[in-house]
Enzyme design. Structure first.
Site, PDB file in Angstrom:
ATOM      1  N   HIS A  98      -0.940   0.101  -5.539  1.00  0.00           N
ATOM      2  CA  HIS A  98      -2.143   0.909  -5.756  1.00  0.00           C
ATOM      3  C   HIS A  98      -1.791   2.381  -5.627  1.00  0.00           C
ATOM      4  CE1 HIS A  98      -1.796  -0.313  -1.540  1.00  0.00           C
ATOM      5  NE2 HIS A  98      -2.260   0.885  -1.229  1.00  0.00           N
ATOM      6  N   HIS A 100      -3.359   5.970  -4.400  1.00  0.00           N
ATOM      7  CA  HIS A 100      -4.420   6.657  -3.665  1.00  0.00           C
ATOM      8  C   HIS A 100      -4.693   7.967  -4.396  1.00  0.00           C
ATOM      9  CE1 HIS A 100      -4.039   4.403   0.268  1.00  0.00           C
ATOM     10  NE2 HIS A 100      -2.830   4.156  -0.234  1.00  0.00           N
TER      11      HIS A 100
END
Ligand code: 5GP
Ligand code: ZN
Length: 138
Positions: A98, A100
Protein backbone atom coordinates in the site's frame (compact mmCIF):
# COMPACT_ATOMS: atom_id res chain seq x y z
CA UNK A 1 -9.19 -14.74 2.22
CA UNK A 2 -7.03 -14.03 5.28
CA UNK A 3 -5.52 -10.71 4.17
CA UNK A 4 -7.00 -7.60 5.82
CA UNK A 5 -6.48 -5.33 2.82
CA UNK A 6 -7.79 -7.96 0.35
CA UNK A 7 -10.94 -8.00 2.50
CA UNK A 8 -11.14 -4.20 2.37
CA UNK A 9 -10.59 -4.31 -1.42
CA UNK A 10 -13.43 -6.82 -1.73
CA UNK A 11 -15.74 -4.70 0.42
CA UNK A 12 -15.92 -7.40 3.12
CA UNK A 13 -14.54 -4.93 5.66
CA UNK A 14 -15.86 -1.37 5.48
CA UNK A 15 -13.61 1.57 4.73
CA UNK A 16 -14.01 5.28 4.14
CA UNK A 17 -13.45 5.40 0.39
CA UNK A 18 -11.58 8.25 -1.19
CA UNK A 19 -11.22 6.90 -4.75
CA UNK A 20 -11.86 3.67 -6.60
CA UNK A 21 -11.42 2.41 -10.12
CA UNK A 22 -11.02 -1.04 -11.68
CA UNK A 23 -7.42 -1.30 -10.47
CA UNK A 24 -7.15 0.39 -7.07
CA UNK A 25 -8.98 1.42 -3.95
CA UNK A 26 -7.99 4.42 -1.85
CA UNK A 27 -9.40 4.77 1.64
CA UNK A 28 -8.70 6.60 4.88
CA UNK A 29 -6.18 5.11 7.28
CA UNK A 30 -7.87 4.01 10.50
CA UNK A 31 -5.05 5.52 12.61
CA UNK A 32 -4.03 8.62 10.68
CA UNK A 33 -0.76 10.46 11.20
CA UNK A 34 -2.54 13.51 9.72
CA UNK A 35 -6.23 14.06 9.10
CA UNK A 36 -6.86 12.87 5.55
CA UNK A 37 -4.11 10.20 5.67
CA UNK A 38 -5.07 7.91 2.78
CA UNK A 39 -3.99 4.41 1.77
CA UNK A 40 -3.91 3.14 -1.81
CA UNK A 41 -4.11 -0.60 -2.49
CA UNK A 42 -4.36 -2.70 -5.61
CA UNK A 43 -7.65 -4.53 -6.11
CA UNK A 44 -6.14 -6.75 -8.81
CA UNK A 45 -3.38 -8.56 -6.93
CA UNK A 46 -2.29 -9.46 -3.47
CA UNK A 47 1.44 -8.98 -3.04
CA UNK A 48 3.37 -8.24 0.09
CA UNK A 49 5.78 -5.46 -0.73
CA UNK A 50 7.44 -3.50 -3.54
CA UNK A 51 9.69 -6.18 -4.96
CA UNK A 52 6.91 -8.75 -5.29
CA UNK A 53 4.58 -6.31 -7.04
CA UNK A 54 4.41 -6.22 -10.86
CA UNK A 55 5.44 -2.89 -12.43
CA UNK A 56 2.05 -2.40 -14.10
CA UNK A 57 0.35 -2.70 -10.71
CA UNK A 58 2.78 -0.16 -9.23
CA UNK A 59 1.99 2.14 -12.16
CA UNK A 60 -1.73 1.91 -11.38
CA UNK A 61 -1.08 2.71 -7.73
CA UNK A 62 1.16 5.62 -8.66
CA UNK A 63 -1.44 6.99 -11.07
CA UNK A 64 -3.93 6.98 -8.20
CA UNK A 65 -1.37 8.69 -5.94
CA UNK A 66 -1.08 11.50 -8.49
CA UNK A 67 -4.86 11.92 -8.61
CA UNK A 68 -5.22 11.92 -4.83
CA UNK A 69 -2.23 14.22 -4.29
CA UNK A 70 -3.66 16.68 -6.81
CA UNK A 71 -7.03 16.48 -5.09
CA UNK A 72 -5.42 17.19 -1.71
CA UNK A 73 -3.73 20.31 -3.09
CA UNK A 74 -7.01 21.42 -4.68
CA UNK A 75 -8.73 20.77 -1.35
CA UNK A 76 -6.39 23.25 0.35
CA UNK A 77 -3.46 21.27 1.74
CA UNK A 78 -0.03 22.67 0.89
CA UNK A 79 1.78 19.38 0.21
CA UNK A 80 1.78 15.67 0.85
CA UNK A 81 4.08 12.72 1.44
CA UNK A 82 4.01 9.37 -0.35
CA UNK A 83 5.35 6.65 1.95
CA UNK A 84 5.63 2.94 1.30
CA UNK A 85 6.95 0.61 4.01
CA UNK A 86 8.46 -2.79 3.22
CA UNK A 87 8.44 -5.79 5.59
CA UNK A 88 8.22 -5.67 9.38
CA UNK A 89 11.80 -4.41 9.66
CA UNK A 90 10.82 -1.55 7.35
CA UNK A 91 7.83 -0.65 9.49
CA UNK A 92 5.23 -2.53 7.43
CA UNK A 93 2.39 -3.78 9.64
CA UNK A 94 -0.06 -4.95 6.97
CA UNK A 95 1.56 -7.37 4.47
CA UNK A 96 -0.42 -6.20 1.42
CA UNK A 97 1.41 -3.49 -0.49
CA UNK A 98 0.00 0.00 0.00
CA UNK A 99 0.97 3.61 -0.51
CA UNK A 100 0.42 6.10 2.29
CA UNK A 101 -0.62 9.52 1.01
CA UNK A 102 -0.20 11.94 3.89
CA UNK A 103 -1.54 15.46 3.34
CA UNK A 104 0.33 18.33 4.98
CA UNK A 105 -1.10 21.69 5.99
CA UNK A 106 -0.18 24.81 4.04
CA UNK A 107 2.73 26.74 5.52
CA UNK A 108 3.59 24.16 8.16
CA UNK A 109 6.59 22.50 6.43
CA UNK A 110 6.03 19.24 8.33
CA UNK A 111 9.09 17.01 8.17
CA UNK A 112 8.77 13.25 8.06
CA UNK A 113 9.83 11.90 11.45
CA UNK A 114 13.36 11.00 10.65
CA UNK A 115 16.59 12.43 11.96
CA UNK A 116 18.54 13.74 9.02
CA UNK A 117 22.24 12.86 9.28
CA UNK A 118 21.82 10.49 12.23
CA UNK A 119 23.56 7.66 10.34
CA UNK A 120 26.79 9.43 9.42
CA UNK A 121 29.42 7.26 7.73
CA UNK A 122 32.67 6.72 9.62
CA UNK A 123 34.58 7.89 6.53
CA UNK A 124 34.41 7.94 2.73
CA UNK A 125 35.77 4.37 2.55
CA UNK A 126 32.86 3.05 4.55
CA UNK A 127 30.45 5.08 2.41
CA UNK A 128 31.96 3.72 -0.81
CA UNK A 129 31.99 0.14 0.48
CA UNK A 130 28.32 0.30 1.37
CA UNK A 131 27.47 1.78 -2.04
CA UNK A 132 29.48 -0.98 -3.72
CA UNK A 133 27.81 -3.72 -1.68
CA UNK A 134 24.39 -2.59 -2.93
CA UNK A 135 25.56 -2.20 -6.55
CA UNK A 136 27.11 -5.68 -6.43
CA UNK A 137 23.69 -7.17 -5.76
CA UNK A 138 21.82 -5.47 -8.61
P1 5GP B 1 2.05 -0.08 7.32
O1 5GP B 1 2.63 0.09 8.68
O2 5GP B 1 1.81 -1.54 6.99
O3 5GP B 1 2.81 0.66 6.26
O4 5GP B 1 0.64 0.65 7.38
C1 5GP B 1 -0.56 -0.01 7.64
C2 5GP B 1 -1.60 1.05 7.89
O5 5GP B 1 -2.87 0.43 7.85
C3 5GP B 1 -1.46 1.71 9.26
O6 5GP B 1 -1.26 3.11 9.10
C4 5GP B 1 -2.80 1.39 9.94
O7 5GP B 1 -3.30 2.45 10.70
C5 5GP B 1 -3.71 1.04 8.78
N1 5GP B 1 -4.74 0.07 9.09
C6 5GP B 1 -4.59 -1.10 9.77
N2 5GP B 1 -5.76 -1.77 9.83
C7 5GP B 1 -6.67 -0.99 9.18
C8 5GP B 1 -8.08 -1.15 8.92
O8 5GP B 1 -8.73 -2.12 9.28
N3 5GP B 1 -8.68 -0.14 8.22
C9 5GP B 1 -8.00 0.96 7.78
N4 5GP B 1 -8.69 1.88 7.12
N5 5GP B 1 -6.69 1.13 8.02
C10 5GP B 1 -6.03 0.17 8.69
ZN1 ZN C 1 -4.00 -8.90 0.35
Amino acid sequence: MPCLFCKIAAGEIPSVKIYEDDAVLAFLDIAPVEKGHTLIISKRVHSEALIETPPDVLAEMTAAAKKIGAAMLKAGWGGFNVVQNNYPDGGQAVPHIHLHIIPRAKGRKTPLAWRSGSAAYADDAERDAIAASIRACL
